[in-house]
Design a protein around this motif. Structure first.
Motif, PDB file in Angstrom:
ATOM      1  N   VAL A  77       0.803  -1.225   0.000  1.00 28.41           N
ATOM      2  CA  VAL A  77       0.000   0.000   0.000  1.00 28.41           C
ATOM      3  C   VAL A  77       0.835   1.275   0.000  1.00 28.41           C
ATOM      4  O   VAL A  77       0.346   2.317  -0.423  1.00 28.41           O
ATOM      5  N   ARG A  78       2.073   1.234   0.452  1.00 27.59           N
ATOM      6  CA  ARG A  78       2.892   2.441   0.489  1.00 27.59           C
ATOM      7  C   ARG A  78       3.115   2.970  -0.933  1.00 27.59           C
ATOM      8  O   ARG A  78       3.340   2.216  -1.869  1.00 27.59           O
ATOM      9  N   HIS A  79       3.085   4.281  -1.070  1.00 23.28           N
ATOM     10  CA  HIS A  79       3.153   4.934  -2.378  1.00 23.28           C
ATOM     11  C   HIS A  79       4.406   4.572  -3.163  1.00 23.28           C
ATOM     12  O   HIS A  79       4.363   4.450  -4.392  1.00 23.28           O
ATOM     13  N   ALA A  80       5.524   4.378  -2.505  1.00 24.01           N
ATOM     14  CA  ALA A  80       6.774   4.067  -3.201  1.00 24.01           C
ATOM     15  C   ALA A  80       6.707   2.729  -3.945  1.00 24.01           C
ATOM     16  O   ALA A  80       7.493   2.486  -4.859  1.00 24.01           O
ATOM     17  N   TYR A  81       5.769   1.875  -3.582  1.00 18.05           N
ATOM     18  CA  TYR A  81       5.594   0.581  -4.246  1.00 18.05           C
ATOM     19  C   TYR A  81       4.675   0.653  -5.468  1.00 18.05           C
ATOM     20  O   TYR A  81       4.354  -0.369  -6.055  1.00 18.05           O
ATOM     21  N   ARG A  82       4.255   1.834  -5.857  1.00 17.13           N
ATOM     22  CA  ARG A  82       3.194   1.982  -6.856  1.00 17.13           C
ATOM     23  C   ARG A  82       3.490   1.381  -8.226  1.00 17.13           C
ATOM     24  O   ARG A  82       2.568   1.150  -8.998  1.00 17.13           O
ATOM     25  N   TYR A  83       4.743   1.101  -8.540  1.00 15.51           N
ATOM     26  CA  TYR A  83       5.071   0.518  -9.837  1.00 15.51           C
ATOM     27  C   TYR A  83       5.288  -0.999  -9.774  1.00 15.51           C
ATOM     28  O   TYR A  83       5.683  -1.610 -10.759  1.00 15.51           O
ATOM     29  N   SER A  84       5.020  -1.584  -8.609  1.00 13.49           N
ATOM     30  CA  SER A  84       5.177  -3.018  -8.425  1.00 13.49           C
ATOM     31  C   SER A  84       3.821  -3.662  -8.196  1.00 13.49           C
ATOM     32  O   SER A  84       2.978  -3.109  -7.487  1.00 13.49           O
ATOM     33  N   VAL A  85       3.616  -4.831  -8.818  1.00 15.54           N
ATOM     34  CA  VAL A  85       2.338  -5.544  -8.702  1.00 15.54           C
ATOM     35  C   VAL A  85       2.596  -7.017  -8.432  1.00 15.54           C
ATOM     36  O   VAL A  85       3.656  -7.555  -8.760  1.00 15.54           O
ATOM     37  N   GLU A  86       1.603  -7.653  -7.848  1.00 16.05           N
ATOM     38  CA  GLU A  86       1.631  -9.108  -7.688  1.00 16.05           C
ATOM     39  C   GLU A  86       0.686  -9.701  -8.726  1.00 16.05           C
ATOM     40  O   GLU A  86      -0.433  -9.215  -8.905  1.00 16.05           O
ATOM     41  N   THR A  87       1.147 -10.721  -9.416  1.00 14.18           N
ATOM     42  CA  THR A  87       0.361 -11.334 -10.478  1.00 14.18           C
ATOM     43  C   THR A  87      -0.119 -12.720 -10.050  1.00 14.18           C
ATOM     44  O   THR A  87       0.560 -13.423  -9.307  1.00 14.18           O
ATOM     45  N   SER A  88      -1.291 -13.089 -10.557  1.00 18.78           N
ATOM     46  CA  SER A  88      -1.873 -14.400 -10.262  1.00 18.78           C
ATOM     47  C   SER A  88      -2.584 -14.934 -11.489  1.00 18.78           C
ATOM     48  O   SER A  88      -3.166 -14.164 -12.258  1.00 18.78           O
ATOM     49  N   VAL A  89      -2.566 -16.245 -11.638  1.00 16.94           N
ATOM     50  CA  VAL A  89      -3.277 -16.908 -12.729  1.00 16.94           C
ATOM     51  C   VAL A  89      -3.866 -18.208 -12.191  1.00 16.94           C
ATOM     52  O   VAL A  89      -3.233 -18.899 -11.390  1.00 16.94           O
ATOM     53  N   TYR A  90      -5.088 -18.494 -12.604  1.00 18.00           N
ATOM     54  CA  TYR A  90      -5.771 -19.726 -12.218  1.00 18.00           C
ATOM     55  C   TYR A  90      -6.488 -20.290 -13.430  1.00 18.00           C
ATOM     56  O   TYR A  90      -7.120 -19.553 -14.184  1.00 18.00           O
ATOM     57  N   LEU A  91      -6.387 -21.608 -13.586  1.00 23.24           N
ATOM     58  CA  LEU A  91      -7.095 -22.297 -14.660  1.00 23.24           C
ATOM     59  C   LEU A  91      -8.097 -23.269 -14.058  1.00 23.24           C
ATOM     60  O   LEU A  91      -7.856 -23.852 -12.994  1.00 23.24           O
ATOM     61  N   ALA A  92      -9.204 -23.452 -14.754  1.00 20.78           N
ATOM     62  CA  ALA A  92     -10.198 -24.439 -14.329  1.00 20.78           C
ATOM     63  C   ALA A  92      -9.583 -25.829 -14.397  1.00 20.78           C
ATOM     64  O   ALA A  92      -8.662 -26.087 -15.185  1.00 20.78           O
ATOM     65  N   ARG A  93     -10.089 -26.712 -13.569  1.00 18.13           N
ATOM     66  CA  ARG A  93      -9.626 -28.100 -13.598  1.00 18.13           C
ATOM     67  C   ARG A  93      -9.751 -28.649 -15.009  1.00 18.13           C
ATOM     68  O   ARG A  93     -10.741 -28.406 -15.706  1.00 18.13           O
ATOM     69  N   GLY A  94      -8.711 -29.355 -15.443  1.00 14.00           N
ATOM     70  CA  GLY A  94      -8.725 -29.945 -16.767  1.00 14.00           C
ATOM     71  C   GLY A  94      -8.279 -29.014 -17.878  1.00 14.00           C
ATOM     72  O   GLY A  94      -8.204 -29.421 -19.029  1.00 14.00           O
ATOM     73  N   GLN A  95      -7.984 -27.750 -17.549  1.00 11.39           N
ATOM     74  CA  GLN A  95      -7.595 -26.780 -18.572  1.00 11.39           C
ATOM     75  C   GLN A  95      -6.088 -26.544 -18.633  1.00 11.39           C
ATOM     76  O   GLN A  95      -5.620 -25.816 -19.494  1.00 11.39           O
ATOM     77  N   GLY A  96      -5.344 -27.141 -17.715  1.00 14.97           N
ATOM     78  CA  GLY A  96      -3.895 -26.962 -17.706  1.00 14.97           C
ATOM     79  C   GLY A  96      -3.228 -27.682 -18.865  1.00 14.97           C
ATOM     80  O   GLY A  96      -3.788 -28.610 -19.449  1.00 14.97           O
ATOM     81  N   GLY A  97      -2.034 -27.239 -19.202  1.00 13.34           N
ATOM     82  CA  GLY A  97      -1.246 -27.887 -20.231  1.00 13.34           C
ATOM     83  C   GLY A  97      -1.686 -27.601 -21.652  1.00 13.34           C
ATOM     84  O   GLY A  97      -1.224 -28.251 -22.589  1.00 13.34           O
ATOM     85  N   ARG A  98      -2.562 -26.620 -21.820  1.00 11.79           N
ATOM     86  CA  ARG A  98      -3.069 -26.288 -23.164  1.00 11.79           C
ATOM     87  C   ARG A  98      -2.696 -24.866 -23.582  1.00 11.79           C
ATOM     88  O   ARG A  98      -3.239 -24.342 -24.543  1.00 11.79           O
ATOM     89  N   GLY A  99      -1.798 -24.238 -22.834  1.00 12.23           N
ATOM     90  CA  GLY A  99      -1.328 -22.906 -23.199  1.00 12.23           C
ATOM     91  C   GLY A  99      -2.147 -21.757 -22.646  1.00 12.23           C
ATOM     92  O   GLY A  99      -1.816 -20.601 -22.880  1.00 12.23           O
ATOM     93  N   GLY A 100      -3.203 -22.053 -21.905  1.00 15.43           N
ATOM     94  CA  GLY A 100      -4.048 -20.983 -21.389  1.00 15.43           C
ATOM     95  C   GLY A 100      -3.366 -20.108 -20.364  1.00 15.43           C
ATOM     96  O   GLY A 100      -3.518 -18.879 -20.380  1.00 15.43           O
ATOM     97  N   GLY A 101      -2.595 -20.709 -19.460  1.00 17.37           N
ATOM     98  CA  GLY A 101      -1.878 -19.927 -18.461  1.00 17.37           C
ATOM     99  C   GLY A 101      -0.868 -18.998 -19.105  1.00 17.37           C
ATOM    100  O   GLY A 101      -0.755 -17.827 -18.740  1.00 17.37           O
ATOM    101  N   THR A 102      -0.143 -19.507 -20.093  1.00 19.58           N
ATOM    102  CA  THR A 102       0.831 -18.682 -20.815  1.00 19.58           C
ATOM    103  C   THR A 102       0.131 -17.541 -21.535  1.00 19.58           C
ATOM    104  O   THR A 102       0.566 -16.381 -21.457  1.00 19.58           O
ATOM    105  N   ALA A 103      -0.942 -17.830 -22.234  1.00 17.88           N
ATOM    106  CA  ALA A 103      -1.662 -16.788 -22.978  1.00 17.88           C
ATOM    107  C   ALA A 103      -2.202 -15.715 -22.033  1.00 17.88           C
ATOM    108  O   ALA A 103      -2.095 -14.512 -22.319  1.00 17.88           O
ATOM    109  N   LEU A 104      -2.780 -16.133 -20.927  1.00 21.96           N
ATOM    110  CA  LEU A 104      -3.291 -15.170 -19.956  1.00 21.96           C
ATOM    111  C   LEU A 104      -2.166 -14.296 -19.409  1.00 21.96           C
ATOM    112  O   LEU A 104      -2.289 -13.068 -19.347  1.00 21.96           O
ATOM    113  N   TYR A 105      -1.069 -14.932 -19.001  1.00 23.36           N
ATOM    114  CA  TYR A 105       0.032 -14.172 -18.414  1.00 23.36           C
ATOM    115  C   TYR A 105       0.683 -13.252 -19.437  1.00 23.36           C
ATOM    116  O   TYR A 105       1.050 -12.125 -19.114  1.00 23.36           O
ATOM    117  N   GLU A 106       0.861 -13.705 -20.679  1.00 23.54           N
ATOM    118  CA  GLU A 106       1.457 -12.831 -21.695  1.00 23.54           C
ATOM    119  C   GLU A 106       0.591 -11.596 -21.916  1.00 23.54           C
ATOM    120  O   GLU A 106       1.105 -10.475 -22.027  1.00 23.54           O
TER     121      GLU A 106
END
Length: 167
Positions: A77-106
């Motif tokens: 929350v401190r202002h000096a951190y304003r250019y830093s972010v935390e990233t997250s990605v989640y895929l539905a069960r059975g959707q892994g290994g098909r490039g979806g996580g990579t596409a979302l993150y890119e």
């Protein structure tokens, strides 16, 4: 048969599908440190909060069905951190290994670069070799490891942190 994939901004109407993807990670794994299932209303509030803060929340649709999502939150929350972010990605069960996580993150990382973000941080509960592989494939480098920082399902869990400079 060709699968039609689309990555777009999430809306409040996506909250139920996103909660349905996320809740198994809460209830059945140590990937999320949350311990109670999230309601659709809670998820809609989270989506709006991220987007109102000027950060992206994206969904991946495969043939009109939400197969995964990715988003970024402020690192601190401190202002000096304003250019830093935390990233997250989640895929539905059975959707892994098909490039979806990579596409979302890119797509997410491109949006963060365009927004002027400097550093993306990924926190990964250990062990999680699939998430580590995804982050490292996209150029993240491991910078920290906290041992026994979380406690879930009657056991201690480590978390590693990976970073990616965006500019």
């Amino acid at each position: 048969m060709t699968i039609r994939e689309t990555i777009r901004d999430a809306t409040g109407e996506d909250a139920a599908a996103i909660a349905a993807i996320y809740n198994p990670y809460i209830l059945d794994s140590t990937i999320s440190f949350e311990e109670q299932a999230v309601t659709s209303e809670d998820m809609a509030t989270r989506i709006a909060g991220v987007q109102d803060g000027g950060l992206p929340w994206l969904v991946l649709e495969r043939d009109g069905i939400i197969a995964g999502y990715a988003y970024a939150t402020k690192w601190r929350v401190r202002h000096a951190y304003r250019y830093s972010v935390e990233t997250s990605v989640y895929l539905a069960r059975g959707q892994g290994g098909r490039g979806g996580g990579t596409a979302l993150y890119e797509t997410l990382l491109a949006r963060l670069r365009a927004a002027g973000c400097h550093l993306a941080i990924g926190g990964i509960a250990q062990p999680n070799p699939a998430s580590v592989a995804l982050h490292e494939k996209l150029g993240y480098q491991k910078v920290a490891h906290f041992s026994e920082v979380g406690f879930k399902f009657d056991r201690w869990i480590d978390v590693g942190y990976w970073e990616l400079k965006l500019d």
